[in-house]
Design a protein around this motif. Sequence first.
Motif, PDB file in Angstrom:
ATOM      1  N   SER A 107      64.664   1.502  64.257  1.00 51.44           N
ATOM      2  CA  SER A 107      63.583   1.366  63.286  1.00 51.44           C
ATOM      3  C   SER A 107      63.910   0.300  62.255  1.00 51.44           C
ATOM      4  O   SER A 107      63.055  -0.510  61.896  1.00 51.44           O
ATOM      5  CB  SER A 107      63.321   2.693  62.583  1.00 51.44           C
ATOM      6  OG  SER A 107      63.088   3.697  63.532  1.00 51.44           O
ATOM      7  N   LEU A 108      65.169   0.294  61.792  1.00 51.97           N
ATOM      8  CA  LEU A 108      65.574  -0.697  60.789  1.00 51.97           C
ATOM      9  C   LEU A 108      65.351  -2.104  61.322  1.00 51.97           C
ATOM     10  O   LEU A 108      64.940  -3.007  60.597  1.00 51.97           O
ATOM     11  CB  LEU A 108      67.055  -0.524  60.438  1.00 51.97           C
ATOM     12  CG  LEU A 108      67.396   0.590  59.460  1.00 51.97           C
ATOM     13  CD1 LEU A 108      68.905   0.698  59.300  1.00 51.97           C
ATOM     14  CD2 LEU A 108      66.740   0.343  58.112  1.00 51.97           C
ATOM     15  N   ALA A 109      65.595  -2.289  62.628  1.00 57.30           N
ATOM     16  CA  ALA A 109      65.443  -3.615  63.206  1.00 57.30           C
ATOM     17  C   ALA A 109      63.996  -4.089  63.125  1.00 57.30           C
ATOM     18  O   ALA A 109      63.735  -5.289  63.180  1.00 57.30           O
ATOM     19  CB  ALA A 109      65.916  -3.610  64.656  1.00 57.30           C
ATOM     20  N   GLY A 110      63.068  -3.153  63.001  1.00 55.56           N
ATOM     21  CA  GLY A 110      61.671  -3.557  62.977  1.00 55.56           C
ATOM     22  C   GLY A 110      61.039  -3.581  61.602  1.00 55.56           C
ATOM     23  O   GLY A 110      59.874  -3.938  61.460  1.00 55.56           O
ATOM     24  N   VAL A 111      61.787  -3.185  60.595  1.00 55.34           N
ATOM     25  CA  VAL A 111      61.215  -3.154  59.241  1.00 55.34           C
ATOM     26  C   VAL A 111      60.968  -4.587  58.765  1.00 55.34           C
ATOM     27  O   VAL A 111      61.850  -5.436  58.848  1.00 55.34           O
ATOM     28  CB  VAL A 111      62.164  -2.414  58.275  1.00 55.34           C
ATOM     29  CG1 VAL A 111      61.702  -2.568  56.841  1.00 55.34           C
ATOM     30  CG2 VAL A 111      62.263  -0.943  58.644  1.00 55.34           C
ATOM     31  N   PRO A 112      59.758  -4.890  58.281  1.00 52.06           N
ATOM     32  CA  PRO A 112      59.458  -6.252  57.825  1.00 52.06           C
ATOM     33  C   PRO A 112      60.373  -6.661  56.675  1.00 52.06           C
ATOM     34  O   PRO A 112      60.753  -5.834  55.845  1.00 52.06           O
ATOM     35  CB  PRO A 112      58.013  -6.156  57.338  1.00 52.06           C
ATOM     36  CG  PRO A 112      57.463  -4.945  57.968  1.00 52.06           C
ATOM     37  CD  PRO A 112      58.599  -4.007  58.164  1.00 52.06           C
ATOM     38  N   SER A 113      60.696  -7.938  56.605  1.00 52.02           N
ATOM     39  CA  SER A 113      61.656  -8.378  55.603  1.00 52.02           C
ATOM     40  C   SER A 113      61.126  -8.157  54.185  1.00 52.02           C
ATOM     41  O   SER A 113      61.899  -7.873  53.276  1.00 52.02           O
ATOM     42  CB  SER A 113      62.021  -9.845  55.826  1.00 52.02           C
ATOM     43  OG  SER A 113      60.873 -10.636  55.874  1.00 52.02           O
ATOM     44  N   VAL A 114      59.815  -8.246  54.006  1.00 49.94           N
ATOM     45  CA  VAL A 114      59.293  -8.056  52.653  1.00 49.94           C
ATOM     46  C   VAL A 114      59.427  -6.593  52.224  1.00 49.94           C
ATOM     47  O   VAL A 114      59.603  -6.292  51.036  1.00 49.94           O
ATOM     48  CB  VAL A 114      57.821  -8.548  52.550  1.00 49.94           C
ATOM     49  CG1 VAL A 114      56.877  -7.614  53.284  1.00 49.94           C
ATOM     50  CG2 VAL A 114      57.404  -8.713  51.108  1.00 49.94           C
ATOM     51  N   VAL A 115      59.421  -5.691  53.202  1.00 47.69           N
ATOM     52  CA  VAL A 115      59.629  -4.275  52.882  1.00 47.69           C
ATOM     53  C   VAL A 115      61.082  -4.045  52.458  1.00 47.69           C
ATOM     54  O   VAL A 115      61.356  -3.270  51.547  1.00 47.69           O
ATOM     55  CB  VAL A 115      59.228  -3.378  54.069  1.00 47.69           C
ATOM     56  CG1 VAL A 115      59.621  -1.927  53.808  1.00 47.69           C
ATOM     57  CG2 VAL A 115      57.725  -3.472  54.308  1.00 47.69           C
ATOM     58  N   TYR A 116      62.010  -4.755  53.121  1.00 51.08           N
ATOM     59  CA  TYR A 116      63.388  -4.715  52.636  1.00 51.08           C
ATOM     60  C   TYR A 116      63.441  -5.164  51.180  1.00 51.08           C
ATOM     61  O   TYR A 116      64.190  -4.613  50.373  1.00 51.08           O
ATOM     62  CB  TYR A 116      64.294  -5.621  53.481  1.00 51.08           C
ATOM     63  CG  TYR A 116      64.811  -4.967  54.734  1.00 51.08           C
ATOM     64  CD1 TYR A 116      65.804  -4.000  54.678  1.00 51.08           C
ATOM     65  CD2 TYR A 116      64.312  -5.324  55.976  1.00 51.08           C
ATOM     66  CE1 TYR A 116      66.280  -3.392  55.824  1.00 51.08           C
ATOM     67  CE2 TYR A 116      64.779  -4.731  57.144  1.00 51.08           C
ATOM     68  CZ  TYR A 116      65.769  -3.762  57.052  1.00 51.08           C
ATOM     69  OH  TYR A 116      66.235  -3.159  58.183  1.00 51.08           O
ATOM     70  N   LEU A 118      61.086  -4.857  48.910  1.00 48.34           N
ATOM     71  CA  LEU A 118      60.588  -3.779  48.054  1.00 48.34           C
ATOM     72  C   LEU A 118      61.638  -2.683  47.900  1.00 48.34           C
ATOM     73  O   LEU A 118      61.864  -2.160  46.815  1.00 48.34           O
ATOM     74  CB  LEU A 118      59.310  -3.176  48.659  1.00 48.34           C
ATOM     75  CG  LEU A 118      58.062  -4.053  48.632  1.00 48.34           C
ATOM     76  CD1 LEU A 118      56.915  -3.344  49.335  1.00 48.34           C
ATOM     77  CD2 LEU A 118      57.686  -4.396  47.199  1.00 48.34           C
ATOM     78  N   PHE A 119      62.279  -2.349  49.024  1.00 44.75           N
ATOM     79  CA  PHE A 119      63.317  -1.327  48.980  1.00 44.75           C
ATOM     80  C   PHE A 119      64.449  -1.764  48.061  1.00 44.75           C
ATOM     81  O   PHE A 119      64.907  -0.992  47.197  1.00 44.75           O
ATOM     82  CB  PHE A 119      63.840  -1.069  50.398  1.00 44.75           C
ATOM     83  CG  PHE A 119      65.122  -0.307  50.424  1.00 44.75           C
ATOM     84  CD1 PHE A 119      65.171   1.022  50.028  1.00 44.75           C
ATOM     85  CD2 PHE A 119      66.301  -0.916  50.846  1.00 44.75           C
ATOM     86  CE1 PHE A 119      66.358   1.728  50.052  1.00 44.75           C
ATOM     87  CE2 PHE A 119      67.494  -0.208  50.867  1.00 44.75           C
ATOM     88  CZ  PHE A 119      67.526   1.111  50.465  1.00 44.75           C
ATOM     89  N   THR A 206      63.924 -15.211  53.125  1.00 47.15           N
ATOM     90  CA  THR A 206      63.432 -15.436  51.776  1.00 47.15           C
ATOM     91  C   THR A 206      62.868 -14.166  51.163  1.00 47.15           C
ATOM     92  O   THR A 206      63.229 -13.770  50.055  1.00 47.15           O
ATOM     93  CB  THR A 206      62.306 -16.489  51.775  1.00 47.15           C
ATOM     94  OG1 THR A 206      62.618 -17.489  52.714  1.00 47.15           O
ATOM     95  CG2 THR A 206      62.146 -17.094  50.408  1.00 47.15           C
ATOM     96  N   ALA A 207      61.977 -13.521  51.897  1.00 50.28           N
ATOM     97  CA  ALA A 207      61.223 -12.403  51.329  1.00 50.28           C
ATOM     98  C   ALA A 207      62.104 -11.305  50.727  1.00 50.28           C
ATOM     99  O   ALA A 207      61.758 -10.761  49.675  1.00 50.28           O
ATOM    100  CB  ALA A 207      60.283 -11.820  52.380  1.00 50.28           C
TER     101      ALA A 207
END
Lengths: 286, 293, 253
Positions: A107-116, A118-119, A206-207
Amino acid sequence: MNTRLIKDKIATGILWASMALVCFILAGIILFLVSKGWSAISWSFLTEPPRNQMTEGGIFTPLVGTLQLIVVSMAFAFPVGVFTAVYLVEYAKDDIFTRLLRLAVRSLAGVPSVVYGLFGLSFFVIFLKIGASLLSAGLTLGCLALPVIVGASESALMAVPQDYRDASYAMGATRWQTIRKVVLPAAFPSIITGAILSVGRVAGETAPIIFTGAAFFAPNIAKSLFDQVMALPYHILVLATAGTNIDKTRPIQYGTTLVLLALVLGITLIGVIWRAHLRGRNQSLK
Amino acid sequence: MGNTLRGDKAPQRIIQTISIIGVAIMLFILFFLVKESIPILKEVSIFQLLFGMEWYPTYDPPDYGMFPLIVGSLSVTLAASILAVPLSIMLAVFISEICPRKLKELLKPVIEILGFFPSVVLGFIGMVVLAPWMIQHLEAYSGLNLLNAAFLMGIMIIPTVTSLAEDSLASIPKDLRDASYALGATRLETITKVVLPAALPGILQAVLLGVMRAIGETMVVLMAAGGAAIIPLSLTDPVRPLTSTIASEMGETPVGSIHYHALFFAGLLLLLLTLGLNLLAMFIERRARRLRA
Amino acid sequence: MDRKDKIIVENLNLFYGETQALKNIALTVPEKAVTALIGPSGCGKSTFLRCINRMNDFIASCRITGKILIDENDIYSPETDPIELRRKVGMVFQRPNPFPMSIYDNVAYGPRLHGVKDKGKLDEIVEKSLKGSALWDEVKDKLHKPATALSGGQQQRLCIARAIAVEPEVILMDEPTSALDPMATARVEELVRMLSSSYTVVIVTHNMQQAARVSDITVFFLMGEMIEYGPTQQIFTSPKDRRTEDYITGRFG
Ligand SMILES: Nc1ncnc2c1ncn2[C@@H]1O[C@H](COP(=O)(O)OP(=O)(O)OP(=O)(O)O)[C@@H](O)[C@H]1O
Ligand SMILES: [Mg+2]
């Protein structure tokens, strides 16, 4: 020739063309950036900080910032990733925890970078009160690199022949001794290539760093983990979309983009070539 | 013997503890996104958030309708998929079925390296190459629009889809191809009637993961999609997907404001969308594996 | 036994890159009979078999000199369409390899390729082919079930049905029973005997008894060369060459 053969020939032609098109796009982008960015790059471009509201000078600060981010993210993701892979390959039984762990990594591999991003903002910056800093941004990038490293290390460990382990156990070694003395050393080169590839990914992101520690502008390189840093990818974004004089800084933008691309593709290329070399060697061992 | 085994327990515990971090991060991501999204739900109804047509978070009174943003995300993703998925599958078929071995050894790493292109670099290309071209040739208003972003996003997902689809094609046993050729099939017939159908679950999975990457892609849409929170009516309309909204607005909004929480809600939507696609891909993979066994 | 010669091989040499896998093979295969190829592992039996339907075309390093004539036509001449050739020369492989589709679609695959679209005609071909491979009674109620759910022996007979569905004249079989249990093997052997009344069969086998049981003609290969060729009866009772005798009696190989 009958129609079936003619169709076959046409389809083959189209498939060759699809390959040519993709190669053309790739080569086009690289050649375009090299031709446009080449003239901006000089020794002083790499070793001087941006000046005069970033309309002059070089990219020393963001270049160093990117390297610092790489170091921080790897300091976190590399050990955690490798040990997670060791657990999955060497210890894991088919129990709830293992399944959960596999699911989490996938699942982590699919998390969008912008969500990272936010996290990282809500967890590292605010909840842990680290603030927007090299440390927060680096850890956020580390989380993003974690599944990549786990995946690469897992396949590296699985490629170690079972015979090695059996031989070690047969001499009375414990499982941990076997892992430390036999399995990890055998898998280490492949693990490193996986880590190199994840560095390539981290360097271009970047995100995740926009709100966790990347600075619009910083006069100096970060002296501590709690300083903000400039980073190449964010610097490009800033110059191209929010700079004081977007058109005037075009040459700097091209130069910076070329440096980032060269850095990322250089790292990736080393990883890919080294990995191919290792595979070739394993092949000839078999 | 009991002693050595007991000595062996400690490292196992430590390693297992370290590996909990991965699970923890995933749970924390979910937890923090939900936690930071909840306050907006107290201010605005979920229906209003999802289907509201107006996104004016800084107006007074503000509007938090995310429908244009969702449509923005989906439209760029759809357009990118239409451009890139067929091309990627063709490329995968080329690599696995047609390519001479020497070229294959070169081509596979090249495709992989394309996957490492920083998205900010592609976004930049969109601004300095595609945008002027579109203004000139398509009479587009600004050149930063849906089509521009879709092109770039297409380039981003080609490596993902190609390499996963190629893996799936390569896993089809040579026996099946031989059987088809021995019946007098041409290569095209063998590919379309035997190899592709057999590889279908894997190809479907490749497409899902490509779409997943596209939906989460940020920099390309931030730089090249134009950023207008409207429902696009043509390919040359600007759009403002969820990702670029978060990236461009989060820096300018005070922590803890309603706008801040609204952006987290947008992030939660993205997370759920991509997680859903990821789980679907895993499900397909599991089923295919069970069928084969 | 005086039958027409279906396949005539003249001075056939085959190279994989630098190494020669077949040396100066010359033999004839009679029509509507079973010809068995025997010989130790790696002697070139499969390689030779794959020459007859030009499956070696797919191996880039493979180079061939000499001639193979089927019905007096040189199959390696530029005028020969390998696709048409493979319709005429069917093949059954060592491991059963049904396509991952229904039983019906497996059998109909070949006819559809060659232009049969009519449903009734296809039904007819499928039934005839499955009867021809002695599988009809076992599968007639589950034609649209996946072929991969059949047992290994059934799968191999399905592959035979698939091969005969395109009405070939020659059927090549490369160790068709080596992945099967004794019961399934017996059924396939029976089938091979049956097929020989209407097809020219060339079968590779490692099993001496099998060659003795099913074939009319036996060919012995050793290290890429054809050592001996003759009626099965004679090869097994009074081989002319010492090496053939050694192999048949199990002294090597
Ligand atoms: N594709 C290939 N490329 C190079 N050499 C090959 C190839 N296929 C077969 N060979 C070689 O040609 C020789 C003959 O192989 P072949 O498969 O025809 O033997 P065989 O008699 O069928 O053996 P077996 O009984 O084990 O099936 C062997 O030495 C083999 O290594
Ligand atoms: Mg063989």
